[in-house]
Design an enzyme around this catalytic site. Structure first.
Site, short mmCIF file in Angstrom:
data_model
loop_
_atom_site.label_atom_id
_atom_site.label_comp_id
_atom_site.label_asym_id
_atom_site.label_seq_id
_atom_site.Cartn_x
_atom_site.Cartn_y
_atom_site.Cartn_z
N TRP A 99 69.05 61.96 160.07
CA TRP A 99 68.55 62.57 158.82
C TRP A 99 67.25 61.92 158.38
O TRP A 99 66.34 62.61 157.91
CB TRP A 99 69.62 62.51 157.73
N ASP A 169 67.72 59.69 150.03
CA ASP A 169 68.65 60.75 150.41
C ASP A 169 70.05 60.14 150.27
O ASP A 169 70.41 59.23 151.02
CB ASP A 169 68.37 61.17 151.85
N LYS A 193 79.06 67.17 150.54
CA LYS A 193 79.86 66.08 151.08
C LYS A 193 80.77 65.45 150.03
O LYS A 193 81.93 65.22 150.30
CB LYS A 193 78.95 65.02 151.71
C1 LIG Z 1 74.33 66.54 155.59
C2 LIG Z 1 73.12 65.71 155.35
C3 LIG Z 1 71.84 66.27 155.19
C4 LIG Z 1 71.59 67.74 155.34
O1 LIG Z 1 71.96 68.43 154.23
P1 LIG Z 1 71.72 70.01 154.10
O2 LIG Z 1 72.18 70.27 152.72
O3 LIG Z 1 72.54 70.66 155.16
O4 LIG Z 1 70.26 70.27 154.29
C5 LIG Z 1 70.79 65.42 154.93
N1 LIG Z 1 70.97 64.10 154.83
C6 LIG Z 1 72.18 63.52 154.96
C7 LIG Z 1 72.32 62.03 154.83
C8 LIG Z 1 73.28 64.31 155.24
O5 LIG Z 1 74.49 63.75 155.39
#
Ligand SMILES: *Cc1c(COP(=O)(O)O)cnc(C)c1O
Length: 359
Positions: A99, A169, A193
Site C-alpha cells: 500500500w 494511511d 476494515k
Molecule cells: C485496504 C487498504 C487500502 C486500499 O483501500 P481501498 O479503500 O480499497 O482503496 C489502502 N491502504 C491500506 C493500508 C489498506 O489496508
C-alpha cells in the site's frame, strides 16, 4: 455452523451493527422509508453525518482545527488526493509494503519523492526526514505483510519528522488504539476494515494544511470542497456512513479505543503465542515490536510445507473464514479487526492446537 470471520477486508463488523443496518434498510428510524431511498439532504440524514464526525472526534480525541470527512473513492483515491493538495516540491515516504508503494507511485506524478527506507517484514527506522519536505507519509498498519508501527516507533517518528507535516494511511488500524492526532496533518483510510462496509473513506484533516499548493485542484479532489460542505458537496455514501456511525456508537458504548486496544492486545498475544510455540507453524514477522495486532500472518515451517491444504480444509471445517494469506506472502493470515472477539481468536488457536495433535 458458527463462522469466524478473519477476512482482511471488507471484513467483520459487530453483529449488532449489521442487524441495525439491516433494520435501517427496511425502515429508517420510524420514518416509513428505507435509508436507501431518502435524500442525503433530507433532515433525516444530516444528524447521521454530524454524529459520525462528532464521534470520530470524540473517540480519537481529535483536537480543534481538524475536520473529519466521509468520502467515496477508497484509500486508493487518497493516494493521489494527498499529493494533489499538499505536494509542492518534495515529499518523504516510508515504504513498508504494497500500500505504501501504491501511495508512492501516485505522489511521483506531483513532485520529488524521497523513499526514506523500505522493508516489508519490519518497520525500518534508520532514516532522517529532510526538513524541506512538504510532508512525510507513513502506513501505520501493513495489511498484507502484517507489520504495524508500534506506539514507541510512532513516538520516534514524531521526533524525526521535526516540523515536517505528517500524513498517514490508517486503513487497517484506525480506532484500534489511541493515536496522538495532533501529530498528523492528514489521516485517511478505507473504512471497510475496522469501521464500515466498503464504499466510504474517512479523512481526518487539519484545516491549516490546505491551500498552500499553487496548482489547480479539481473540485472533487480538493479537500476544501469537502470541509466547506461537511462531506455533502455531492451525494455521500449514505448507507456505509450510517453503518460507520453504528460502529462508532458500539465502540463508545463498550469503552472506546482504550477498551478496544486492550482487547486487541489480548487477541494478538493469544494468537502470536500460539504460533510462536507451534510445532507446525511459525509467524512471518519475527520482530515482536513490529507485529501487527490486526493482521496476523503465519506459515507452515519448511518441514511441514505440504500441510497447507490440509490445514486450510481442517480450519474451514471448523468455521474459519478468510484465513488464506495474501499471494505475496503465502501461508495464512488471520485478520483480527476490532469486531473480532477474544472467543473467535481462541477458536482459531484451538483449531491450530487440535490440528497439531493429528501430526
Ligand atoms: C485496504 C487498504 C487500502 C486500499 O483501500 P481501498 O479503500 O480499497 O482503496 C489502502 N491502504 C491500506 C493500508 C489498506 O489496508
Amino acid at each position: 455452523m458458527k463462522k469466524y470471520n478473519f477476512n482482511a477486508g471488507p471484513s467483520i463488523l459487530p453483529q449488532e451493527v449489521i442487524k441495525q443496518t439491516a433494520e435501517a434498510v427496511i425502515e429508517f428510524e420510524g420514518q416509513g422509508l428505507s435509508l436507501l431511498e431518502i435524500s442525503h439532504r433530507a433532515k433525516y440524514f444530516q444528524p447521521v453525518m454530524d454524529e459520525a464526525e462528532a464521534l470520530m472526534k470524540e473517540l480519537l480525541n481529535v483536537p480543534e482545527g481538524y475536520r473529519v470527512l466521509f468520502l467515496g473513492g477508497g484509500a486508493s483515491t487518497q493516494f493521489c488526493m494527498v499529493p494533489f493538495n499538499l505536494l509542492e516540491k518534495k515529499a518523504a515516504y516510508l515504504n513498508t509494503g504494497v500500500w505504501s508503494k501504491k501511495a508512492i507511485k501516485e505522489a511521483k506524478a506531483f513532485g520529488e519523492v524521497v523513499e526514506l527506507a523500505a522493508s516489508t517484514n519490519s518497520i525500518p527506522m534508520d532514516f532522517e526526514v529532510p526538513q524541506d519536505c512538504d510532508y512525510m507519509h507513513i502506513t501505520t498498519n501493513n495489511t498484507i505483510f502484517g507489520t504495524e508501527i508500534s506506539d514507541a516507533k510512532l513516538q520516534e517518528i514524531y521526533r524525526k519528522k521535526g516540523k515536517v507535516r505528517l500524513v498517514a494511511d490508517m486503513s487497517s488500524d484506525i480506532l484500534s488504539r489511541p493515536i496522538d492526532v495532533s501529530q498528523f496533518d492528514i489521516i485517511y483510510g478505507g473504512a471497510q476494515k475496522n469501521l464500515a462496509p466498503a464504499g466510504v473513506t474517512f479523512v481526518i484533516v487539519k484545516e491549516e494544511c490546505l491551500g498552500h499548493v499553487t496548482r489547480h485542484i479539481p473540485t472533487m479532489l480538493d479537500y476544501r470542497t469537502h470541509t466547506e460542505n461537511g462531506s455533502m458537496f455531492n451525494t455521500p455514501p449514505v448507507l456505509p456512513v450510517y453503518t460507520a456511525l453504528l460502529t462508532l456508537r458500539w465502540l463508545k458504548k463498550n469503552g472506546g479505543v482504550e477498551w478496544i486496544m486492550k482487547r486487541n492486545i489480548e487477541k494478538a498475544n493469544l494468537l502470536y503465542n500460539c504460533i510462536d510455540n507451534s510445532k507446525i507453524f511459525m509467524p512471518t514477522i519475527m520482530d515482536r515490536e513490529d507485529r501487527s495486532r490486526m493482521n496476523i500472518c503465519f506459515v507452515p515451517k519448511p518441514e511441514y510445507e505440504g500441510l497447507f491444504d490440509e490445514f486450510f480444509a481442517f480450519a474451514s471445517g471448523r468455521g474459519m473464514v478468510g484465513i488464506k494469506g495474501h499471494r505475496l506472502v503465502g501461508g495464512f493470515r488471520a485478520s483480527c479487526y476490532n469486531a473480532m472477539d477474544v472467543e473467535g481468536v481462541q477458536a482459531l488457536v484451538d483449531c491450530i492446537r487440535d490440528f497439531e495433535k493429528l501430526h
